[in-house]
Scaffold this motif. Structure first.
Motif, PDB file in Angstrom:
ATOM      1  N   PHE A  66       0.829  -1.202   0.000  1.00  0.00           N
ATOM      2  CA  PHE A  66       0.000   0.000   0.000  1.00  0.00           C
ATOM      3  C   PHE A  66       0.865   1.254   0.000  1.00  0.00           C
ATOM      4  CE2 PHE A  66      -2.992  -3.119   1.612  1.00  0.00           C
ATOM      5  CZ  PHE A  66      -4.045  -2.886   0.751  1.00  0.00           C
ATOM      6  N   ALA A  67       1.997   1.149   0.663  1.00  0.00           N
ATOM      7  CA  ALA A  67       2.923   2.285   0.662  1.00  0.00           C
ATOM      8  C   ALA A  67       3.389   2.560  -0.771  1.00  0.00           C
ATOM      9  CB  ALA A  67       4.116   1.992   1.563  1.00  0.00           C
ATOM     10  N   ALA A  68       3.657   1.470  -1.512  1.00  0.00           N
ATOM     11  CA  ALA A  68       4.103   1.634  -2.899  1.00  0.00           C
ATOM     12  C   ALA A  68       2.988   2.236  -3.752  1.00  0.00           C
ATOM     13  CB  ALA A  68       4.539   0.281  -3.457  1.00  0.00           C
ATOM     14  N   ILE A  69       1.759   1.716  -3.569  1.00  0.00           N
ATOM     15  CA  ILE A  69       0.618   2.258  -4.341  1.00  0.00           C
ATOM     16  C   ILE A  69       0.452   3.745  -4.023  1.00  0.00           C
ATOM     17  CG2 ILE A  69      -1.901   2.158  -4.623  1.00  0.00           C
ATOM     18  CD1 ILE A  69      -1.677  -0.871  -3.885  1.00  0.00           C
ATOM     19  N   LYS A  70       0.488   4.028  -2.711  1.00  0.00           N
ATOM     20  CA  LYS A  70       0.287   5.419  -2.297  1.00  0.00           C
ATOM     21  C   LYS A  70       1.390   6.324  -2.844  1.00  0.00           C
ATOM     22  CE  LYS A  70      -2.153   8.441  -0.266  1.00  0.00           C
ATOM     23  NZ  LYS A  70      -2.284   8.859   1.095  1.00  0.00           N
ATOM     24  N   SER A  71       2.581   5.779  -2.922  1.00  0.00           N
ATOM     25  CA  SER A  71       3.699   6.558  -3.444  1.00  0.00           C
ATOM     26  C   SER A  71       3.446   6.922  -4.916  1.00  0.00           C
ATOM     27  CB  SER A  71       4.966   5.721  -3.304  1.00  0.00           C
ATOM     28  OG  SER A  71       6.078   6.546  -3.187  1.00  0.00           O
ATOM     29  N   TYR A  72       2.925   5.941  -5.681  1.00  0.00           N
ATOM     30  CA  TYR A  72       2.562   6.224  -7.086  1.00  0.00           C
ATOM     31  C   TYR A  72       1.431   7.248  -7.165  1.00  0.00           C
ATOM     32  CZ  TYR A  72       5.372   2.515  -9.246  1.00  0.00           C
ATOM     33  OH  TYR A  72       6.402   1.749  -9.713  1.00  0.00           O
ATOM     34  N   VAL A  73       0.471   7.114  -6.230  1.00  0.00           N
ATOM     35  CA  VAL A  73      -0.649   8.064  -6.207  1.00  0.00           C
ATOM     36  C   VAL A  73      -0.110   9.483  -6.026  1.00  0.00           C
ATOM     37  CG1 VAL A  73      -2.622   8.845  -4.807  1.00  0.00           C
ATOM     38  CG2 VAL A  73      -2.404   6.425  -5.410  1.00  0.00           C
ATOM     39  N   TYR A  74       0.860   9.629  -5.152  1.00  0.00           N
ATOM     40  CA  TYR A  74       1.451  10.958  -4.924  1.00  0.00           C
ATOM     41  C   TYR A  74       2.085  11.497  -6.202  1.00  0.00           C
ATOM     42  CZ  TYR A  74       1.133  10.422   0.202  1.00  0.00           C
ATOM     43  OH  TYR A  74       0.697  10.280   1.475  1.00  0.00           O
ATOM     44  N   THR A  75       2.781  10.586  -6.905  1.00  0.00           N
ATOM     45  CA  THR A  75       3.452  11.070  -8.133  1.00  0.00           C
ATOM     46  C   THR A  75       2.429  11.521  -9.174  1.00  0.00           C
ATOM     47  OG1 THR A  75       3.576   8.853  -9.034  1.00  0.00           O
ATOM     48  CG2 THR A  75       5.494   9.600  -7.816  1.00  0.00           C
ATOM     49  N   ASP A 111      14.435  -2.695  -1.481  1.00  0.00           N
ATOM     50  CA  ASP A 111      14.176  -3.888  -2.287  1.00  0.00           C
ATOM     51  C   ASP A 111      12.870  -3.772  -3.082  1.00  0.00           C
ATOM     52  OD1 ASP A 111      12.967  -4.030   0.364  1.00  0.00           O
ATOM     53  OD2 ASP A 111      12.129  -5.919  -0.343  1.00  0.00           O
ATOM     54  N   ASP A 112      12.070  -2.724  -2.820  1.00  0.00           N
ATOM     55  CA  ASP A 112      10.760  -2.600  -3.470  1.00  0.00           C
ATOM     56  C   ASP A 112      10.906  -1.718  -4.720  1.00  0.00           C
ATOM     57  OD1 ASP A 112       8.152  -1.861  -4.205  1.00  0.00           O
ATOM     58  OD2 ASP A 112       7.432  -2.179  -2.158  1.00  0.00           O
ATOM     59  N   GLN A 113      10.784  -2.358  -5.889  1.00  0.00           N
ATOM     60  CA  GLN A 113      11.013  -1.635  -7.141  1.00  0.00           C
ATOM     61  C   GLN A 113      10.006  -0.504  -7.341  1.00  0.00           C
ATOM     62  OE1 GLN A 113      13.834  -2.330  -9.014  1.00  0.00           O
ATOM     63  NE2 GLN A 113      13.252  -0.402 -10.008  1.00  0.00           N
ATOM     64  N   ASP A 114       8.764  -0.716  -6.856  1.00  0.00           N
ATOM     65  CA  ASP A 114       7.749   0.331  -7.030  1.00  0.00           C
ATOM     66  C   ASP A 114       8.082   1.575  -6.198  1.00  0.00           C
ATOM     67  OD1 ASP A 114       6.089  -0.974  -8.888  1.00  0.00           O
ATOM     68  OD2 ASP A 114       5.292  -2.239  -7.288  1.00  0.00           O
ATOM     69  N   ILE A 115       8.564   1.319  -4.987  1.00  0.00           N
ATOM     70  CA  ILE A 115       8.982   2.465  -4.149  1.00  0.00           C
ATOM     71  C   ILE A 115      10.153   3.171  -4.826  1.00  0.00           C
ATOM     72  CG2 ILE A 115      10.175   3.026  -1.973  1.00  0.00           C
ATOM     73  CD1 ILE A 115       7.256   2.697  -1.462  1.00  0.00           C
ATOM     74  N   ILE A 116      11.103   2.364  -5.343  1.00  0.00           N
ATOM     75  CA  ILE A 116      12.273   2.952  -6.016  1.00  0.00           C
ATOM     76  C   ILE A 116      11.819   3.836  -7.186  1.00  0.00           C
ATOM     77  CG2 ILE A 116      14.273   2.412  -7.471  1.00  0.00           C
ATOM     78  CD1 ILE A 116      14.629  -0.140  -5.723  1.00  0.00           C
ATOM     79  N   ASP A 117      10.914   3.275  -8.008  1.00  0.00           N
ATOM     80  CA  ASP A 117      10.487   4.018  -9.198  1.00  0.00           C
ATOM     81  C   ASP A 117       9.747   5.302  -8.838  1.00  0.00           C
ATOM     82  OD1 ASP A 117      11.658   2.087 -10.698  1.00  0.00           O
ATOM     83  OD2 ASP A 117       9.804   1.055 -11.272  1.00  0.00           O
ATOM     84  N   SER A 118       8.843   5.179  -7.863  1.00  0.00           N
ATOM     85  CA  SER A 118       8.071   6.385  -7.520  1.00  0.00           C
ATOM     86  C   SER A 118       8.968   7.444  -6.882  1.00  0.00           C
ATOM     87  CB  SER A 118       6.885   6.030  -6.628  1.00  0.00           C
ATOM     88  OG  SER A 118       7.335   5.346  -5.480  1.00  0.00           O
TER      89      SER A 118
END
Lengths: 468, 136
Positions: A253-262, B9-16
């Motif tokens: 969810f942190a990753a999804i939210k991070s994309y949402v921010y972008t 290690d999380d590619q999505d975090i890295i990309d964003s």
């Protein structure tokens, strides 16, 4: 929380049970050594009193008083020495092996004094040899079976030696009563053997019975230690698993939210208005889901906690409430709700508990009071102290709880329809958490509510002294 | 603008994060594990490191890495921003925050919980890269 404590919590290094129990055993041994010394002071005192009483002619029979006074001096001098050695063996940390060796020497000294007194009181005419049994019992508690057996043999020799030496003619016979019985025993080998072996039977049966019981108790203690060690390990593993689960569930969810921010902030180019609105809603939903996941994990963690897991200390409840009220006031301000803390006027009250969990408890109650209030009203916090009982009441003037739902509000995920309509984003887990934390603190929660007029939640604790 | 190394290690975090950082003019380098840390960091020579805490092989790898960097005389002055999805106030006996930063335990400049608002991240990085702070 100290830095060390904080660090050890995070690294899951909460100490090993065996070191704790070893420490406990060392302290127990030290206590017993002091107890032994105290008993010896009493014995020395009794010997002195007996000698003085005999000198005053208050004791019937022909007891040679000098032996009692010698024994008193011997025991007292020995005790002064034992005290000094014991103190040196307790600092800087308890020297268990040293204490055990000291105990052996103390027992040898006691046997000498007891032999002397046994001889002075006519050997077979006195119950004094029974004190040898006391030493045998203590020896089985402190030492291995083999060592305690050797001590038992020593006790036997100490008990019978005066009689044997009298029989051999090495010592003159002492008889405290005018009775033909003692001369008869010394002349009759069968009677001598009966006393010597009878006393041996008494000591060795005592040694056998007590050492059997002690062995069985030591075995059980060892099993309990193993079980405690296993529980501690399981507890550590549970915390690690919870940490891992929290991370695994929240990270996506942190990753999804991070994309949402972008997307929201235009890092991927400008978005049409409708897309912007959808992205915002995705983000909000993500937040709610993350909040719910955290609450579920937190609640499940609370439900598996037992009192022994908690590291309770006196918590300043008045200050904790003041902090919580200040935080709640910040949350309430944008909604034009005032948080009034009447508890600030009360004296400082302490309860035994975990400050962290109590913060969670009151933060949930004040947050609920704000969430279910309407703009322009007050949320009030009051504290009442009666005898040693302290009650904290969080009162709102909000939507209230329908009477038929009052019994369900502490159920997980339960939310009444009017609550959902007023505040759609609640998790339904705040009050179950409050209930679990109250359970862990032995606190009582009372709820009163009137639909459309508001609710009040009262949590009652036993207060404690600040420095227990 | 700064050269920033993301260790996560999380590619999505890295990309964003990369989108956000590059969007603000920073140059981004990436490392997805904490192996050969000193050599990799020395090779990249970043102005700042963004470091995750939990890695698949070790849930505390981020802490270990921060301590390793702190022990290295050449790398200890590179500011490290620790980033984790575990809540700062999780109340689950393992929550941590900026207050936990210490030379022995969490030798980093700052701690932020994931996900981080872009503005907050950019502001925090700017603060960490301030020359006075670096000197300190």
């Amino acid at each position: 929380m100290t830095e060390k404590a904080r660090h050890s919590t995070l690294s899951f290094d909460w100490g090993v049970s065996t070191s704790y129990s070893a420490d406990l055993r060392a302290r127990e041994l030290a206590d017993r050594v002091w107890w032994f010394i105290t008993m010896r002071w009493i014995a020395a005192g009794v010997c002195t009193a007996f000698g003085v009483a005999d000198l005053a002619g208050l004791v019937p029979g022909h007891i040679p008083v000098a032996y009692f006074l010698v024994a008193a001096v011997f025991l007292a001098a020995g005790n002064v020495l034992y005290c000094r050695i014991t103190k040196s063996l307790l600092e800087p940390e308890i020297d268990r092996a040293g204490l055990r060796i000291l105990l052996i020497f103390e027992m040898i000294g006691d046997f000498v004094a007891l032999s002397l007194l046994t001889y002075a009181t006519g050997t077979i005419q006195t119950p004094l040899p029974m004190f040898f049994i006391l030493h045998v019992v203590l020896a089985t508690l402190f030492f291995s079976r083999r060592t305690s057996l050797v001590i038992t043999i020593g006790a036997w020799l100490g008990g019978v030696m005066p009689l044997i030496l009298e029989w051999l003619g090495v010592l003159p016979m002492i008889s405290i009563f005018d009775s033909p019985f003692k001369p008869f025993v010394l002349k009759e080998p069968a009677a001598m053997a009966g006393y010597v072996f009878g006393f041996a039977a008494c000591l060795f049966v005592s040694w056998y019975l007590v050492s059997e019981i002690t062995t069985s108790l030591k075995l059980r203690e060892s099993q309990l230690e193993d079980a405690y060690g296993m529980l501690s390990r399981l507890d550590r593993e549970k915390s690690q698993a919870t940490l891992r689960a929290t991370h695994e569930l929240k990270a996506p969810f942190a990753a999804i939210k991070s994309y949402v921010y972008t997307l929201r902030d235009g890092y991927c180019g400008p978005l049409p208005e409708k897309a912007q609105s959808v992205v915002t809603r995705i983000g909000e939903r993500c937040d709610r889901l993350m909040e719910k996941i955290t609450a579920i994990i937190h609640l499940s963690n609370l439900k598996t906690l037992v009192l022994t897991d908690m590291h309770f200390s006196p918590v300043n409840l008045t200050k904790l409430i003041a902090d919580e009220a200040a935080e709640a006031a910040l949350l309430a301000e944008p909604q034009n709700i005032r948080v009034v803390n009447h508890a600030a006027d009360e004296a400082e009250v302490y309860v035994l508990g975990s400050a962290e969990y109590l913060h969670t408890l009151f933060s949930n109650l004040t947050r609920n009071a704000i969430d279910y209030s309407t703009p322009g009203v007050d949320v009030e916090i009051t504290m009442r102290i009666k005898a040693r009982r302290v009650s904290v009441r969080v009162r709102d003037h909000g939507i209230g709880i329908p009477n038929e739902n009052l019994g369900k509000i502490f159920d997980e995920h339960f939310r009444s329809n009017n609550a959902v309509a007023h505040h759609p984003n609640g998790t339904g887990l705040g009050l179950p958490m409050v209930k679990e934390i109250a359970r862990l603190h032995g606190a009582v929660i009372q709820v009163s509510s009137e639909l459309g007029k508001g609710s009040h939640f009262t949590v009652s604790f036993d207060s404690v002294e600040p420095n227990i | 603008m700064a050269k920033i190394l993301i260790i996560d290690d999380d590619q999505d975090i890295i990309d964003s994060l990369t989108m956000i950082l590059e969007g603000n003019g920073h140059q981004v380098q990436v490392k997805t594990d904490t192996d050969n840390l000193v050599a990799s960091v020395s090779e990249v020579g970043p102005d700042l490191i963004i470091l995750d805490i939990m890695f698949p092989e070790d849930p505390q790898a981020g802490f270990v890495a921060a301590r390793e960097l702190n022990k290295n005389a050449k790398l200890k002055n590179i500011p490290v921003l620790l980033l984790s999805a575990v809540n700062q106030r999780s109340n689950m006996a393992f929550g941590f925050s900026d207050a936990d930063i210490s030379p022995d335990f969490m030798p980093v400049e700052a701690f932020i919980e994931k996900p981080v608002e872009p503005d907050v991240l950019i502001r925090k990085i700017a603060e960490m890269l301030e020359p006075t702070r670096s000197v300190n």
